[in-house]
Design an enzyme around this catalytic site. Sequence first.
Site, mmCIF file in Angstrom:
data_model
loop_
_atom_site.group_PDB
_atom_site.id
_atom_site.type_symbol
_atom_site.label_atom_id
_atom_site.label_comp_id
_atom_site.label_asym_id
_atom_site.label_seq_id
_atom_site.Cartn_x
_atom_site.Cartn_y
_atom_site.Cartn_z
ATOM 1 N N LYS A 130 -3.818 2.190 -0.762
ATOM 2 C CA LYS A 130 -3.670 1.523 0.540
ATOM 3 C C LYS A 130 -2.415 0.675 0.481
ATOM 4 O O LYS A 130 -2.019 0.220 -0.598
ATOM 5 C CB LYS A 130 -4.875 0.613 0.816
ATOM 6 N N ASP A 170 -2.991 3.088 9.716
ATOM 7 C CA ASP A 170 -4.178 2.228 9.769
ATOM 8 C C ASP A 170 -3.883 1.242 10.908
ATOM 9 O O ASP A 170 -3.065 1.557 11.789
ATOM 10 C CB ASP A 170 -4.423 1.525 8.419
#
Length: 450
Positions: A130, A170
């Site tokens: 991430k 995201d």
Amino acid sequence: MADISDVKVNEFMAKVIAKNQGETEFHQAVKEVVESLMPFLEEHPEYQFSKILERMTEPERVIMFRIPWTDDSGDIQINRGFRIEMNSAIGPYKGGLRFHPTVNLGILKFLAFEQVFKNSLTTLPMGGGKGGSDFDPKGKSDNEVMRFCQSFMTELQRHIGPNTDVPAGDIGVGGREIGYMFGQYKRIRNEFTGILTGKGLEWGGSLIRPEATGYGAVYFADEMLKTRNDSMKGKTVVISGSGNVAQYAVQKVLQLGGKVVTLSDSNGYIYDPDGITEEKLDFVLELKNIRRGRISEYAEKYNVQYVEGKRPWEVKCDCALPCATQNEIDVDDARTLVKNGCYLVSEGANMPSTPEAVDIYLESKILYGPGKAANAGGVAVSGLEMSQNSMRLSWTREEVDARLKTIMSDIHETCVKYGKDESGYTNYVNGANIGGFLKVANAMMAHGYV
Ligand code: NDP
Ligand code: 2IT
């Protein structure tokens, strides 16, 4: 006397907290997993001996860097960039990039940790990662966003690659940002390759990727309903957020015959008792993806209620789909939902329910699909985008959608396999954590102590 598992969970967490001070969201995500796994590990000492959990809670690599860029008035701005390369046991690091002012190391480590389990559940060969930045895209011009993305990729490009690490979107990162970053990578490396997913259709993207997370969360909800001989048809659904995940969750609920009565953003929520139609959804898409306005405009346009500064959980519903951000449902919200008759929560967002809220769902025995299972459709179709890029071809909408549906159904089956208790109730939290753990743990064992 406390159970041996409880003691071990507390011991384990004390070390995690001491080593990762102040990273509260990371502690929260790890604790949930460790609580699910400890009883299982008691029966499988080989994983304990190999310190698999200790290794899984330590990122393989953390990259943190400076992002200088100039705003439209010529002032120099400095943001901070991150990429957490959490686990590559079953494939290249894979996971989104978040651009939001709240982004910090602890939040990205929680997201990267969850991603490892989620990606394993998809059945596709993807490790977990991430990244992102504390850059705030709100109120920035397209040119400012472009310059920021170019500066971000100028550093990130040396760390990623189609077989190394493949980021995606995201919060705050959608098609526009992926485009600017892809362009900069191609320019620096002189290479056209699948280093990002969520790309445009003309340059290597996959059909259904924009829809995949929202659709997947509704497919997962539908699978949970099937276990009670029920379906989405006629259900009243409350959805939070109004970004990528929320938008396509609305669309799929509509297609399956349900009614969505709320959407929100960080300022408040709208309540449309007649339900959001396809036409109203088109307005939301234009409002949020092109004009980048606030959800309150929906209330003005359609003459419905706008509730400033609140989240939609007080609205009576059968099903709730949190699709905004972490910890957006607290224990009081969970109590209100259950009291009002809500009996299904399917999480489009990552970790949107606090641990105390999750306890309420489990005590009430409602159908509860945690994010790492319910929202895995997004990264699953990212995995399918990677396959199409490797083969240099593209599948039809129907083909990708069919694969997505099968993957969500397989994830559901895995959760039931590892999460069903003696009473017949499926604890999808345990199911997802144990099911996601096994593939990664077995791969790590095979690779030796790396
Ligand atoms: P978007 O940026 O498209 O939309 C985010 C939405 O959530 C906006 O409506 C935003 O409101 C709201 N929101 C964001 N932060 C907050 C906050 N702190 N408080 C209140 N509202 C907030 O993001 P996505 O739709 O892509 O992501 C939503 C969630 O889904 C996130 O948890 C993400 O991690 C998760 N997710 C996303 C996937 C994907 O493929 N995109 C895949 C799997 C999970 P505002 O505009 O006011 O900020
Ligand atoms: O949280 C997530 O799964 C995502 N943001 C999507 C990740 C991806 O690589 O598609």
